[in-house]
Write a protein that holds these residues in place. Sequence first.
Motif, short mmCIF file in Angstrom:
data_model
loop_
_atom_site.label_atom_id
_atom_site.label_comp_id
_atom_site.label_asym_id
_atom_site.label_seq_id
_atom_site.Cartn_x
_atom_site.Cartn_y
_atom_site.Cartn_z
N LEU A 21 -13.75 -29.73 -0.19
CA LEU A 21 -12.52 -30.45 0.20
C LEU A 21 -11.44 -29.45 0.66
N VAL A 22 -11.30 -28.38 -0.11
CA VAL A 22 -10.31 -27.36 0.24
C VAL A 22 -10.68 -26.73 1.60
N ARG A 23 -11.96 -26.47 1.78
CA ARG A 23 -12.41 -25.88 3.05
C ARG A 23 -12.11 -26.82 4.22
N GLU A 24 -12.43 -28.08 4.06
CA GLU A 24 -12.16 -29.06 5.13
C GLU A 24 -10.66 -29.14 5.44
N SER A 25 -9.84 -29.06 4.40
CA SER A 25 -8.39 -29.25 4.57
C SER A 25 -7.70 -28.03 5.20
N PHE A 26 -8.20 -26.84 4.90
CA PHE A 26 -7.54 -25.61 5.39
C PHE A 26 -8.19 -25.06 6.66
N TRP A 27 -9.34 -25.60 7.03
CA TRP A 27 -10.11 -25.02 8.13
C TRP A 27 -9.29 -24.99 9.43
N ASN A 28 -9.15 -23.82 10.00
CA ASN A 28 -8.42 -23.61 11.28
C ASN A 28 -6.93 -23.96 11.20
N VAL A 29 -6.38 -24.15 10.00
CA VAL A 29 -4.96 -24.51 9.91
C VAL A 29 -4.07 -23.26 10.05
N TYR A 30 -4.37 -22.23 9.24
CA TYR A 30 -3.52 -21.03 9.27
C TYR A 30 -4.16 -19.87 10.03
N LYS A 31 -5.47 -19.96 10.24
CA LYS A 31 -6.21 -18.95 11.00
C LYS A 31 -7.55 -19.57 11.39
N PRO A 32 -8.31 -18.95 12.27
CA PRO A 32 -9.64 -19.50 12.55
C PRO A 32 -10.48 -19.48 11.28
N GLY A 33 -11.03 -20.63 10.88
CA GLY A 33 -11.73 -20.74 9.59
C GLY A 33 -10.72 -20.79 8.47
N CYS A 34 -11.11 -20.40 7.27
CA CYS A 34 -10.17 -20.30 6.15
C CYS A 34 -10.81 -19.56 4.98
N ALA A 35 -9.97 -19.14 4.04
CA ALA A 35 -10.45 -18.41 2.86
C ALA A 35 -10.17 -19.18 1.57
N GLU A 36 -9.41 -20.26 1.65
CA GLU A 36 -8.88 -20.89 0.44
C GLU A 36 -9.96 -21.46 -0.49
N HIS A 37 -11.08 -21.92 0.07
CA HIS A 37 -12.15 -22.44 -0.80
C HIS A 37 -12.72 -21.32 -1.66
N TYR A 38 -12.82 -20.12 -1.07
CA TYR A 38 -13.30 -18.97 -1.86
C TYR A 38 -12.23 -18.51 -2.86
N VAL A 39 -10.98 -18.53 -2.43
CA VAL A 39 -9.88 -18.17 -3.33
C VAL A 39 -9.93 -19.07 -4.58
#
Length: 208
Positions: A21-39
Amino acid sequence: MNKNYSIRPERQDEHRAVENLVRESFWNVYKPGCAEHYVLHVLRDDPAFVPELDFVMERDGRLIGQNIFMKTFIEADDGRTVDVLTMGPICITPELKRKGYGKAILDHSLEKAKEMGYGAVLFEGNIDFYGKSGFDVASRFGIRYHDLPEDADASFFLCKELIPGYLDDVTGVYQTPKGYYVEDEDVEEFDKDFPPKEKLKLPGQIFL
Ligand SMILES: CC(C)(COP(=O)(O)OP(=O)(O)OC[C@H]1O[C@@H](n2cnc3c(N)ncnc32)[C@H](O)[C@@H]1OP(=O)(O)O)[C@@H](O)C(=O)NCCC(=O)NCCS
């Protein structure tokens, strides 16, 4: 808004679903892809993680949002260490953004943090959203962001007192918990276990 949702603690058996869910929500929002699901994955095992403040939001039996908190501190100019909380990742599933769910889980989790006796929450965010829940720029409280030059724009750095007056006699530097700093290679490796998604460079992304 109509209360067509529930907010409850995250369960162990849904960790991967919440990370997705976190990955889907943050994906491409602040950068290409995202790191928040791993965080999120890393932070759950961090001693600073607050398990009692690990919340998910559900609607019609489906996970639609989450929020977490971490313990951290302000290095006060008078030598004290002042305990505070920081927050996030927080997210709402993309198709339900801007319907009030984000504010609902934010306000609920802040209330629980307050009930636990925490004095203040500081983190990086957009005042347009967090201002509605009582956050202000942290500079108004005399708190500075670590490693930021004195003349730099710190309007991204926000603060809310949970105990009124908690920071009245405090000035100092806020420290981001170490757990938030992850290596790109580790994110890439972790991401391989999720469904393929295209990384896109989009206007408005702040980290390119
Ligand atoms: C940020 C996020 C959690 C907000 O949740 P949400 O459900 O979309 O927000 P809400 O509908 O509760 O917003 C309440 C108010 O905050 C403001 N707001 C919310 N998102 C905003 C945005 N991106 N820009 C400006 N104002 C915003 C609006 O005033 C909104 O009210 P309005 O829609 O009536 O104008 C959600 O959009 C999200 O998951 N975004 C992607 C991940 C992310 O950026 N997380 C936060 C990192 S700090």
